[in-house]
Structure formats: C-alpha cells, structure tokens
Design an enzyme around this catalytic site. Structure first.
Site, PDB file in Angstrom:
ATOM      1  CD  GLU A   1      44.153  27.351  57.121  1.00 44.96           C
ATOM      2  OE1 GLU A   1      44.897  26.355  57.150  1.00 44.96           O
ATOM      3  OE2 GLU A   1      43.975  28.092  58.075  1.00 44.96           O
TER       4      GLU A   1
ATOM      5  NE  ARG B   1      40.675  30.837  53.206  1.00 40.40           N
ATOM      6  CZ  ARG B   1      39.420  31.142  52.901  1.00 40.40           C
ATOM      7  NH1 ARG B   1      39.044  32.402  52.844  1.00 40.40           N
ATOM      8  NH2 ARG B   1      38.541  30.219  52.650  1.00 40.40           N
ATOM      9  CB  CYS B   2      48.340  29.097  55.261  1.00 41.56           C
ATOM     10  SG  CYS B   2      49.554  30.139  56.081  1.00 41.56           S
TER      11      CYS B   2
ATOM     12  CD  GLN C   1      41.265  32.796  63.902  1.00 41.90           C
ATOM     13  OE1 GLN C   1      41.627  33.882  63.466  1.00 41.90           O
ATOM     14  NE2 GLN C   1      41.668  31.653  63.357  1.00 41.90           N
TER      15      GLN C   1
END
Lengths: 161, 784
Positions: free
Chosen positions: B738, B368-369, B221
C-alpha cells in the site's frame, strides 16, 4: 421470451453450436453456454476489456455483441492460446515478466496482445501501450505487461524496433 | 541477518516466478463467477433511484408472476427474521434491504431470485416501488445545520453527527502556534473514490438442506471473520458455515465489508434450498459498495524562523455516507489517521475528526492503505510543501531539516505511535540522486523564463501497517492476530495454510519463500493454500498490508517450531546431542564436521518412520502471531510533470519511487506492488472521483465517468529501495503493497502545485483534471 436462435461457432478450433435467446451476450455464451470461463466480465459499459476475445482475427469485447451476431464466426479465447501443451510466448512472457497479479484482466490482455503481435511483429513500447489501451488493469500499472509483450515479440522472432 | 539460500531453494530475496500464474495465464483461475453448481439460481438487486425517500409501498405481484422467478425478498420479509439490518464493522448498523425509507441512491430495496441471470434482471424491472421523496443532505458541512433533515431516524441520537474524536495535547499545540514565527495552513479535500478492483463483488450461497451446512463462495478478503459474522448475525452454528474465498480479482479494501447482496443470497438459499449466485454489476459496485476517503481536512503547521517545525494542528470532517460502515478494526473512529505527523520530529500535535452522515453510499473502507493512512500521509506532505513556500525554502531542504533521525528510533510520535525504525534521509538521498534533483531545478528555472510549466513534487511518506497488536485492534472483539499452519509430508514436501487471503499479491509464492528460508525446503515444494475456512487456521484476512507483517511472521515462527522438533530428530539420527548441531537452511550438521548432516527431507521422513523414543509422530506446527508493534514502511517519491498550457493537461514525465519495506521476500513481486500502487495513486490524483449532485445522484457511477488510467496515461515507474529492517518482525520485513498508493498522491499534487507556484498557486484539490488546471491558468492570465 423471443424465439431461440441457433448459433454455430468454431471456438479454439472446435465446432460448437447451441440454441440461445437472441439477446444473449456473446460473453455469456462463451462463459455459460460453452463453459469457457477464462473470459471475464469486469464492467457493464464495455470499458474494461476483461471480456476481449478474438473473432475472425480481430479483437472484440464480447460484452458488446449478441451471441447470434457471432454465428458462423471463428473465435479464439484464452483457453485456445496453448498449442500442444506448450504455452504461447505471450503466456510465457506474462509469467516471466510478472505481467499479472490478480489475473482477472489477464485473459483479455493476452487476447489484445495476441492480435497486436499478429499485426505488428516488432512493436515499440508505445505501440504496445496503445495496443492494450482498451484493457484496464488495476494491479500491475501496465509496466510489466508491456515487458511481457516485448518478451513475446522477441521470442516470436520480432523484438523491439 | 538473513541466511542466503540458493535460487533453487528460493528463500528470501529471490525473484522467483509466481506459482499462481500458470492457472491464470491459461484462463483457469477460479473466481466467484466461475463457480457453477448444480441447480444454481441467480439473484438481482432492486435499487433505489432516490437518495432520500420514504418507501410508500413495494408491489412484487407482477415480478412474482414472471416465468422463472422463484422468490422476491423485501426488507419487510427480512424484518420477520430480524435481518432487515446488519451490524457494520464499526459500531453502526446498516439496512440489508430498505424498510421505512432509503438513504442513498442505489440502496438495496428488494432481491429477486430467478432461474437465470437475465430473468432475474427482467423481473427486477417489474418490482413496483412507490417512493415519497425527502429533502436530501449531500454536503457534509451542512450535516449539523438545524435546517438539514435528520437521516437516521433509527438512532436514539437525533443528529447527523456520528462521532467527535481527538488526540494529542491541544493546549500545548495551541501555545506552540501562538509562539510560532511562521505558520502555514492548507485545506485539502481527499475526494470520495472507490477501489474498483477489476472483479466486482459477488457470492454463491449454497445451503444444503440434507446436511444443514451453508457454503458461501465469497469475494472475501477476510473469510474467517466473515464466517463468524454470518454465525453471529444469522444464528447459524459456526461449524455449519464454510466460507470459501476462491481466486479474487483484486480487492484493495473493497472486499472487506459484508454487503447486503451476500446476506440476501444466503437468505434466498436457506429459503429455496438451492445455490444462489449474486454478482454485482460494475455500476452497482461503484454506487453501493465501500467507498473510500471523503475526508475534508485542514492542517496547520507552526515553525520557528529557521524552519524547524514546532506543531501540527489538524481538523477534519469525515463524510461517512448513510451508515458508518468504515471497515476498520482500530479502537479509534478515524483509524490510524493520527499517523498524520509524518516523517518529522516535533513536540506538539493535536488532531480532531468529526464524522457525519449524508445521503451517500456507506463505506469508509481503507482503499489500498491502512485505515485512513493515505489521507494522513497526503495531508502532512501537502502541508509541509505549503510551509516550504511560506518559508521560501526548497521543500526538500525543509523535509531534511525536520526528519526524525535514525538514532531516534524507536521514535515516540506526538500523537502516541512508536515508530519501529526508519532512515528517511537515506531514502531521500537515493531519490534525489536518481532523479537528478539539482539539474531538474535548474531546468525548471530555465523553463519558467520561457513561460513553460514544469513542476517537481516530493513526498517523504511514512506508513503504519500490519494490524495489529491485539490490544489496539480487533474485529467484533476478535483480536487481530494472524496465522500459519505448516505440515511437512514424509517425502519432505510441505503444505502451508494461512489465515490471510491473496487478491493478487502473490501469497502462494511469497509464503512458500518464507518456508524455504526457514526450513530449506525449496519454495517449489511448498503448496500454499488460503481462503477455505474449513481447512485454514483462523485469521483476520488480507488488507492494510498486514499479510507479511502478521501472517508472514506467523509462517516464520511456525517454521521455527518445526525446526526445533527437526533438531531433536536430527540429533537422534546423528546420534549426537542437540547442542552439537548447527543449522543452515535445509540441513542440520555436526559442528566442525559438516559432512555429518541430515537434510530437512531426511528428517521429515524420519518424523514418520524413525522417531526418537517417546516423540509424537509428524512434523507440523501452527502459529497465531500477535505482532508486538506495527511496522512503519516509508519512502521518498519524486514526481516531475510538464503542463500543457493550452489544455491544462498534466503529463507525468518521470516518477522516482524509493521504498523501504525492510527485508524483502521477493523483489520482483515488491516491484510489481509498487507499480500497481503508484498507478492507483496516479488515478486518484488525476482521475478518480465519486461525486454527487445536489439531489444525491451519484456521478462517477460507472466506468463511463469513473475514470481509470489505461496503459497510455500511465508512465514508466522508476523504482529503487533502501533497507531498514523492522526490529520486531521475525524476518525484518514490513508491509509494502500500500505504500505507493499512500505516498504518491502528495507527490503528484505537489508537482502540479510546484509547476504553478510562481503564479501564487498553493493548493489544488484532487482529482487534478485538465479542466481545473486550465481554469487556474485562465484565472492567472497565463492563457486567454
């Protein structure tokens, strides 16, 4: 190493054959021997469905079979969905309805949906949810995949009940 | 104000279809396991069956003799090159391959390289490792007990305690609690879980002996940051490293850290001079790579008798596993957890977090945050519900009474953040209307009389995304800007290269839309390219919803730089002064004479063929954007559940999600992001957990028992939005990917607790399984 075995399949309309180790998983045969890398591997317990292909008209998770067990069979993979340069209505539906994000589950989803629509030309939303329940998606929440399959069903002359 | 563009141009606000889809629907994506190089060989990891054990010996003779085996690497081998340990992303180090002892089950012990995948796996079975079991520390609450074993003998500090961190005014907060008329508290565990993107992690390391260059195809990523880390840790000159992130099959934070398998593959390729592929299995992915959460939290709220909140006090124990591999770039050990004051206005807050080591897999990634924001949002939204019970008021009423009001922005939170913008009541109003809240409460009352269990859960979350301002965020010292480089070709088409990397978010479409918005070049004519460190400008990557807030801003600023030059060229072509020109997306025209115009395509051609005297040729720009602040997306989610008394099964009947991410680039994609994030929230609330037994054996280490929702368990999500543009973002946009995962767990749990509230239930820890609910119903005498 065990003696190699000859595996002959018809894949996406083409006759292919190769000598392989008997323990070679069908998914690795498809990906690495036949070079069709659209079929993916997402788990090691046959839960995710990313490796789903169509074998003699039925969906199969290709990580659950050895390649020699597919000898003499007919295979359809995601690479065989397009006809004469035209997207299959399912492929079109996934694009139009935003039925994919990372794309990793997409080939398996397409193949499960393909067989679903072969058997049930007018699926309800619930039929579709059950029809793809062997395929995991981590991105879309399935909602737009359901819409994509409905789109394809309508385009193929069925449509919702 | 966003200038409208036509659908053909496809600027901001158009739901144009995704450009990346065509290859994926044809099975022509290029994920890391699809990379196939000549002479490529395969790696397989040997892993520890024990959670804590001394390594007595590793015998590789049999494995080495296995036909097809090329190399076996152990920790001792790596130690010779000073690579047995590597730095984590958060001030700790982690074993690449174990030396001395192992600290968690499935820890990496040896790396076997062979001609093919199957042979490598066979030979891994032949590596003979002798272990001496050591006492295991599983419970983080026992980490600092004098009787617990010290796990990290490598550290100077002989303790399992990693950090204590606190923020806020303790004295003022304590005083507010002393004076408070009403107090409420909740002890909530945010369970250890794993992002489990459908594609696991992997790489192909390709060291070319002839050129001295190392190319690493990596599920990354953050490809640039990884290149720099490879250079710093491995000692390879950075210009000789090329990291390529090909298509990524989902990331969700899992693909931010560097994992031992990557390092081993690089070492093996350097040793053999051949490309080495390593793809982890799903079980390896769940058992050894970046877990998330594992926060054991207590929140207390103090309020006056009218329900005006006066103070928040939070105490948290963070289980970081064997190594502190929290993938987070903030200067705070608990990341952005101090966003835990939520959407509410009150003067006092104090928050403290202690981190400890246990015999579990390392991680602490932001699933996812942004870093620890999900934990924070869950905690405050649970606590507010508990306070509402205490005050005997509706949870919606309590929230509304305490919301930060629109005129208070920018709002300085008691724990130090400056919230950029918000209108929490607007999102609440829309959600209440959409779900029909008053009718639902009536229905619930009727149902209760009949003994039926129905619950309504509300969550009014605030997020903090877009890391980040460089003064607060960095990775190994590299400031957290991000970048975009746009080149406009002579024929008016463009290429845009980014420092970020999509894992399914649709960057190839949305960045093109930003260029379309700013330059009027149709999105269809803009190629977006990411993930190749040889060509893309340096960036910190995609996670923490930072692509739109940071690289999206960079794209807009770069495009505006191009527009400045285009204006000069247009003035030259139209033989007028720059001040006489006006812009609308796609052309400059003379004020008052709209027919006298030059399109961006004509200007682009002139940039290579007919320039004003003295002007440099070409039409391109690059921007490295350092955001002045984070963005603060928010929303209100309302969940309606029905509980089957016989089985304890919770059925989500409806879920209304109202999100506010400011100005939207592509509504279709935003909706898709919300659907996906809510589904992961559902999974966390009801299914996903990585647990350990008392011996440190991982439970939930494969898809057999790490449950993910299928299409059947997943409800239809009802989405809507309000729009409060970010005042500091060039496009008024905020991150969104997110929000649904951050905001939804509290809505689910609040709904279940609401269904059982009349029985005296105040909290249930996630995952809320049918067994847990059924057990409560049994204890409460609802079922026999």
């Amino acid at each position: 190493m065990a003696k190699k075995q000859l595996v002959r399949v018809k894949v996406n309309g083409h006759e292919r054959q190769a000598e392989v180790e008997p323990r070679l998983l069908l998914v690795h045969f498809i990906r690495e021997v036949l070079g069709l890398r659209g079929t993916h591997v997402g788990c090691d317990t046959s839960h995710c469905g990313a490796c789903t292909v169509v074998l003699d008209g039925k969906t199969v998770k290709s990580c659950t079979m050895f390649a020699p067990q597919a000898d003499g069979c007919e295979l359809l993979t995601v690479e065989g969905l397009m006809r004469n340069g035209t997207l299959h209505p399912l492929q079109e539906g996934f694009k139009e309805e935003h039925g994919l994000q990372c794309g990793f589950c997409t080939p398996g989803m397409l193949m499960s949906s393909y067989v679903l629509l072969q058997k049930n030309k007018k699926p309800t939303e619930e039929d579709i949810r059950w029809g793809i329940s062997g395929n995991l998606c981590r991105c879309t929440g399935y909602q737009n995949i359901v819409k994509a399959v409905l789109y394809a069903a309508a385009k193929m002359g069925g449509g919702a009940k | 104000m966003i200038h409208p563009t036509t659908p053909e141009v496809g600027g901001m606000g158009h739901s144009i279809k995704r450009k990346e889809d065509l290859r994926f629907i044809q099975g022509k994506g290029n994920y890391v396991d699809d990379v196939h190089l000549p002479d490529m060989v395969y790696g397989h990891m040997v892993r520890s069956p024990y959670a804590h054990a001394r390594l007595k010996s590793i015998n590789t003779e049999k494995a080495k003799a296995h036909p097809g085996v090329l190399a076996i690497i152990t920790g001792e081998d790596l130690a010779k090159a000073n690579l047995a340990w590597m730095p984590t992303l958060y001030f700790d180090k982690q074993m690449v391959l174990a030396t001395g002892k192992v600290l968690f089950q499935s820890q990496e012990v040896a790396f076997v390289v062979a001609e093919d995948r199957y042979t490598a796996a066979d030979a891994a079975e032949l590596v003979d490792v002798e272990y001496e079991e050591l006492p295991v520390l599983v419970d983080p609450h026992k980490a600092t007990d004098p009787t617990s074993p010290i796990l990290r003998e490598d550290r100077e500090e002989k303790s399992n305690h990693i950090f204590h961190w606190e923020v806020g005014d303790k004295a003022a907060t304590d005083k507010a609690f002393q004076d408070a008329a009403v107090k409420a508290n909740v002890h909530a565990i945010f369970q250890r879980c794993h992002p489990a993107p459908l594609e696991t992690c992997g790489c192909v390391a390709d060291f070319n002996r002839a050129t001295g260059r190392l190319t690493v195809y990596l599920t990354s990523q953050a490809p640039h940051a990884h290149r720099t880390l490879f250079a710093l840790v491995g000692g390879i000159p950075e210009n000789n490293i090329r990291v390529i992130s090909p298509d990524i099959g989902g990331g969700f934070g899992n693909k931010v850290p560097i994992y031992p398998g990557y390092v081993c593959s690089v070492v093996a390729s350097l040793t053999l001079g051949r490309p080495v592929k390593w793809i982890e299995t799903r079980s390896e992915n769940l058992q050894s790579t970046g877990f998330a959460r594992d926060y054991h939290m207590t929140a207390e709220l103090a309020a006056d008798k009218d329900g005006k909140i006066q103070a928040l006090r939070v105490k948290t124990l963070a289980d970081h596993g064997a190594f502190n591999a929290a993938a987070q770039p903030t200067k705070f050990p608990a990341g952005l957890f101090s966003i835990c004051t939520g959407a509410y206005d009150y003067p006092n807050a104090f928050c403290e977090v202690d981190g400890v080591y246990t015999n579990k897999a390392p991680g602490g990634i932001a699933y996812r945050c942004s870093f620890r924001v999900t934990e924070a949002a869950y905690l405050i939204e649970r606590a507010v519900d508990v306070l509402a019970r205490e005050l005997k008021v509706d949870p919606v009423e309590l929230r509304e009474k305490n919301f930060i009001r629109p005129e208070q922005f920018p709002y300085k939170s008691p724990l130090g953040w400056s919230f950029d913008s918000g209108n929490y009541q607007a999102a609440m109003d829309l959600a209440l209307k959409k779900v029909g809240y008053a009718e639902l409460r009536k229905e619930q009352e009727e149902k209760r009389k009949k003994g039926e269990l129905m619950g309504i859960g509300v969550s009014s979350f605030v997020e903090i995304v877009g890391a980040g301002p460089a003064h607060t965020f960095d990775i190994v010292g590299i400031k957290m800007f991000d970048s975009a480089e746009i080149r406009v070709h002579p024929t008016g088409k463009a290429i845009c290269r980014m420092g970020t990397k999509s894992q399914g978010q649709g960057h190839e479409t949305t960045y093109a839309q930003i260029v379309a918005q700013e330059l009027g070049i149709p999105a269809a004519d803009v190629l977006v390219e990411e993930g190749d460190t040889d060509t893309a400008p340096y960036g910190l990557g995609t996670y923490a919803s930072r692509s739109t807030p940071v690289s999206g801003a960079a794209t807009a600023v770069a495009a505006r730089k191009i527009r400045e030059k285009a204006k000069k060229i247009a003035a030259h072509l139209l033989e007028c002064g720059e001040e006489d020109l006006e812009w609308e997306p796609g052309k400059f025209f003379v004020k008052g004479a709209p027919s006298k115009a030059k399109t961006i395509q004509e200007i682009a051609f002139a940039a290579y063929t007919n320039l004003p005297q003295g002007m440099e040729a070409g039409l391109e720009a690059v921007d490295y954007y350092d955001p002045p602040n984070l963005t603060f997306p928010f929303g209100t989610y309302i969940c309606v559940v029905d509980i089957d008394k016989g089985t304890g099964e919770v059925k989500v009947r409806r879920f209304v999600a109202v999100d506010d991410c400011g100005n939207v680039i592509n509504p279709m994609i935003v909706d898709g992001q919300i659907h996906g994030g809510l589904t992961e929230g559902l999974a966390i609330a009801f299914m996903q957990q990585i647990d350990y037994d008392e011996n440190g054996n991982v439970q939930g280490g494969s898809f057999m028992d790490y449950l993910l929702p299928t299409a059947v368990e997943t409800p239809n999500w009802e989405t809507d939005k309000t729009c409060t543009p970010s005042p500091h973002h060039p496009l008024g946009a905020k991150g969104v990917g997110e929000s649904p995962n951050v905001g939804s767990p509290a809505a689910f749990v609040n709904a279940v607790v609401d269904a059982l509230a009349h029985l005296g239930v105040r909290h249930i820890d996630m995952p809320v399984t049918p067994w847990k609910v059924w057990t409560i119903l049994k204890e409460k005498g609802v079922v026999s």
